[in-house]
Structures are given as C-alpha cells and as structure tokens.
Design a protein around this motif. Structure first.
Motif, mmCIF file in Angstrom:
data_model
loop_
_atom_site.group_PDB
_atom_site.id
_atom_site.type_symbol
_atom_site.label_atom_id
_atom_site.label_comp_id
_atom_site.label_asym_id
_atom_site.label_seq_id
_atom_site.Cartn_x
_atom_site.Cartn_y
_atom_site.Cartn_z
ATOM 1 N N GLU A 25 21.319 -12.914 5.289
ATOM 2 C CA GLU A 25 20.366 -12.515 5.205
ATOM 3 C C GLU A 25 20.143 -11.310 4.129
ATOM 4 O O GLU A 25 19.234 -11.017 3.448
ATOM 5 N N GLY A 29 18.491 -11.509 0.569
ATOM 6 C CA GLY A 29 17.234 -10.764 0.466
ATOM 7 C C GLY A 29 17.510 -9.928 -0.397
ATOM 8 O O GLY A 29 16.041 -9.000 -0.663
ATOM 9 N N LEU A 43 13.023 -7.421 6.771
ATOM 10 C CA LEU A 43 14.233 -7.148 6.925
ATOM 11 C C LEU A 43 14.524 -5.928 7.897
ATOM 12 O O LEU A 43 15.696 -5.708 8.527
ATOM 13 N N ARG A 46 14.697 -6.739 11.287
ATOM 14 C CA ARG A 46 15.730 -7.502 11.575
ATOM 15 C C ARG A 46 16.946 -6.263 11.773
ATOM 16 O O ARG A 46 17.826 -6.379 12.730
#
Ligand SMILES: Cc1cc2nc3c(=O)[nH]c(=O)nc-3n(C[C@H](O)[C@H](O)[C@H](O)COP(=O)(O)OP(=O)(O)OC[C@H]3O[C@@H](n4cnc5c(N)ncnc54)[C@H](O)[C@@H]3O)c2cc1C
Length: 391
Positions: A25, A29, A43, A46
């Motif tokens: 990720e 990203g 993000l 996250r």
C-alpha cells in the motif's frame, strides 16, 4: 481508530503486517501522493487503523507497547516507503507523546495520550525559531504569566505538521530574565486557540508532500494548567529522553530509506545494459553497490544496538548521536550513488530515487545538524568521559 485485530498480534506478526502494508500500500501509493501533493486521506486512515500512531506508547495509554528495539525494526520497514508518510505521525509518536508520557500532569496524559495513540490527536513540536535553530536554547517566544493564564507571543518556523496538528507543544520563555534553556518551558496550545495562525512555505525542496509550517502566536492565552510538568524552566531538560528517542527513530528512518534506495539502484543496474552488458557488471558500479551495502548494514547494527541499550534502561546519548550522524550521512551518500547509477533517469522523470534523494537530505539537518553532532561528540571525547574511547 486502531483495528481490533491489530491489538491481538504479537510482535513478529505485527512486523510482518507492517512489511506487507509497506510493500502493498505505501510504496504503490507514492505516485498518488506525489500527484495529490499530500498523503491521501485513504492512506492516513490506514496508518491509524494499523496502529502506527500507537507504536511508542504503553498499552495502558492505548498504545501497542513495543520496545525501542521493536520500534526501530518497524521503522526500518515502513520507511522503505517515502519518509513523508512517517512525517505525518512522527511528531505525535515521538517528541510530543514522549514528553507528555515522561512529564505531563495526570490530567494532560488522560486528555491526550489515548487520543494520540488512536491518531485522533496529531501533535506538533514547536521549538525552532528564526533565532533558535541549532542554538535551540535561544528561544525568543515568550509565555508571560497573567493571573491563571500564560500569554504567548512570538513565532516558530519549520514545524512538521504545524499547519494541521490538533495540539502544539510550544517552547517559550517563561522567564525573560534567565537566558538559555533554563528560562524556557513547554506549554500545550490546542490548535484553534484565538491568536494562533500558520503559514505553509511556497516551496519545499524535499518532503514536498508534507510541508513544514510557520506558526504565529499573537497574545495567545492558555491556562496555567497547560504548562507541561509542575515547574517552569524545565522545557528543554524535560525533552531530553524524548530527543534521544526521536534521534533513534531518525537514524532508523535513514536506514529504511537507504535500504529502498539500494534496492532501487540494484534493480536498475541489473536491468539496464550499456556496452552490451548490465550496468551491475561494471566494476565501478559493483563497487558503489557493495560499499553501500556495507555502510547500510553498519548503520543498521549501530542503531539496533543503541535501541537495545535504551531498552536496558540506559540512554546512550553519545552513541545515539553518533548513529544519527552516521546513518543520515550514509543514507545521503547511498542516495547520491543511486542517482549516479540511474544516470539521466536520476535527474529526469518520475523515478522514486531522485525524490528520495531530496527527502533524505533533510535528515542531516533536523534532530541536530550533522555539524552539531560532530561538535558535541568531539567535546565528549575531549572531556575524556569514561568509556568513550573504549566503545
Ligand atoms: C523537514 C524539516 C522538519 C523540521 N521539523 C521541525 C519540527 O517539527 N519542530 C522544530 O522545532 N523544528 C523542526 N525543524 C527545524 C530543524 O530542527 C532546524 O532546521 C535545525 O535545528 C537547524 O536549524 P536552522 O535551520 O536554523 O539552521 P542553523 O542553526 O542556522 O544552522 C545552519 C547550518 O550551520 C551549521 N552550524 C550551525 N551551528 C553550528 C555550530 N555550532 N557548529 C558548526 N556548524 C554549525 C550547520 O551546518 C547547520 O546545518 C525541521 C527542519 C526541517 C528541514
């Protein structure tokens, strides 16, 4: 909020989760982050869910309770991705939460620590000013007692997360008659307090997606209860454990960044051919790769060893300063070699290496510029402090 399943993981499983998160990720990203000019909200959510705001706080305060060595191992992983991601939670998990953990009043800890661990309270550490950069004791911002309040006046600059933090820990001179750090205190200023304003720079050379801010305090009134700790004048002294903790994390960040840079350089050198063979088979390129690996592993071993000492109850301030100095210079050197190996692609285009080359440059400036660490380490040696020459 931290996902409930994260709380049940033991350290090896958590480390593996963060490794996967970084590869699946955070690194993918980066392109979106660069295009948006900021860490995407998705993000940021996250980072909170995976507990990255919680890695430095004990369980009793909503944290994950990892040791300093474990924090360093985690940092090696998530800083293989852009260090801008880390900058969004570094000031909260580092200096700010650690100062409150060590010296905050019970009310301050109750109010802020759990919120910090959940990522619901982003904090910024506001020390640097125009006249107080490397000379951090020369703070000119004042906090003058007026009844049960402090009235804060002055400005700060280069403050990570300063523009969007929920809480500012402001270093201000509470005793204008006492020069140096003994006249300064740290005071909590919630964002949105009347008289606080901020400004972002027009340009960042590195860390472009996580700009630092200028902060202005125009007769900002906060209650006396916002003083961190019981006594005035302890501002910088109180931050000492936190500063060593933060330097440990910066050294680990340099190792994480250098790991990725070397990985990118090696991949590029093995895939591009000139003169009918891969770049990686030229002796000159092999020398750059081999030397980089040796230096990277030396840095990794040094900061892990410092972290273990930290966990053992001793704060090896000089070795941490040496690790911060060595690892950040090493990462810059490896970044420079990586750009060299990429040739024109290191200057033109959207390869991650040149972006990281600019980002790691800042690591040699904040948490003490390299020259300040060199000076302090030389002074330490000159004082002949026992054990320095033996280590
Ligand atoms: C990306 C980034 C994030 C930052 N985040 C924060 C933050 O969150 N909070 C905060 O309070 N600050 C923050 N800072 C500020 C940082 O701590 C300062 O930039 C740093 O302390 C250096 O201060 P200065 O920039 O004023 O440089 P100066 O003090 O003017 O120094 C410039 C250079 O002069 C040399 N020098 C200075 N003094 C000496 C000496 N005694 N001996 C030898 N050489 C010397 C060094 O080479 C140094 O790099 C951040 C900075 C950056 C770039």
């Amino acid at each position: 909020m931290i996902s409930p399943d994260i709380l049940d993981l033991d350290f090896p499983a958590y480390l593996e989760r963060i490794r996967r998160f970084t590869d699946e990720e955070l690194i993918p990203g980066e392109a979106e982050m660069v295009a948006e000019g900021a860490v995407p909200d998705r993000l940021m959510t996250r980072l909170r869910e995976l507990g990255l705001f919680a890695i430095t706080l004990p369980r009793e305060w909503g944290g994950l309770g990892w040791s300093v060595e474990e924090q360093v191992r985690l940092t090696f992983e998530f800083t293989r991705a852009s260090c801008v991601y880390r900058s969004r939670f570094s000031t909260t998990i580092g200096l700010c939460s650690q100062v409150l953990l060590d010296h905050g009043t019970e009310a301050q800890r109750q109010r802020y620590l759990r919120a910090m661990a959940a990522g619901d309270c982003v904090a910024a550490f506001a020390l640097t000013e125009e006249a107080a950069g490397s000379d951090a004791g020369n703070v000119q911002t004042t906090a003058i007692r007026d009844g049960d309040d402090y009235v804060i006046s002055g400005s700060k600059r280069y403050i990570t997360n300063g523009a969007w933090a929920d809480l500012l820990i402001v270093f201000a001179r509470t005793d204008p008659e006492t020069p140096g750090h003994r006249g300064t205190s740290s005071i909590l200023v919630p964002q949105g307090t009347p008289g606080v304003s901020s400004r972002l720079p027009e340009q960042m050379n590195g860390h472009a997606e996580g700009p630092v801010a200028e902060l202005f305090f125009d007769d900002v009134r906060v209650p006396r209860a916002n003083l961190v700790g019981e006594h005035e004048g302890a501002g910088l002294r109180q931050a000492l454990r936190g500063i060593n903790h933060a330097r440990t994390h910066v050294a680990a960040t340099a190792v994480g960044q250098a790991t990725r840079l070397l990985d990118e350089a090696t991949r590029f050198a093995t895939s591009r051919e000139q003169f009918g063979q891969p770049l990686a088979d030229f002796g000159a390129v092999e020398a750059m790769l081999g030397r980089s690996y040796a230096e990277l592993e030396a840095g990794r071993a040094l900061i892990l060893d410092c972290a273990r000492q930290f966990d053992g109850g001793e704060i090896p301030a000089e070795r941490i300063a040496a690790a911060k100095l060595y690892c950040t210079e090493m990462a810059s050197e490896i970044a420079d070699r990586a750009v060299q190996i990429l040739g024109g692609a290191g200057i033109v285009g959207d390869h991650p290496v040149p972006r990281m080359w600019r980002d790691v440059r800042a690591l040699r400036i904040y948490e003490g510029a390299s020259q300040i660490h060199e000076r302090n380490l030389a002074r330490y040696l000159k004082k002949g402090v026992q054990g320095a020459s033996r280590r």
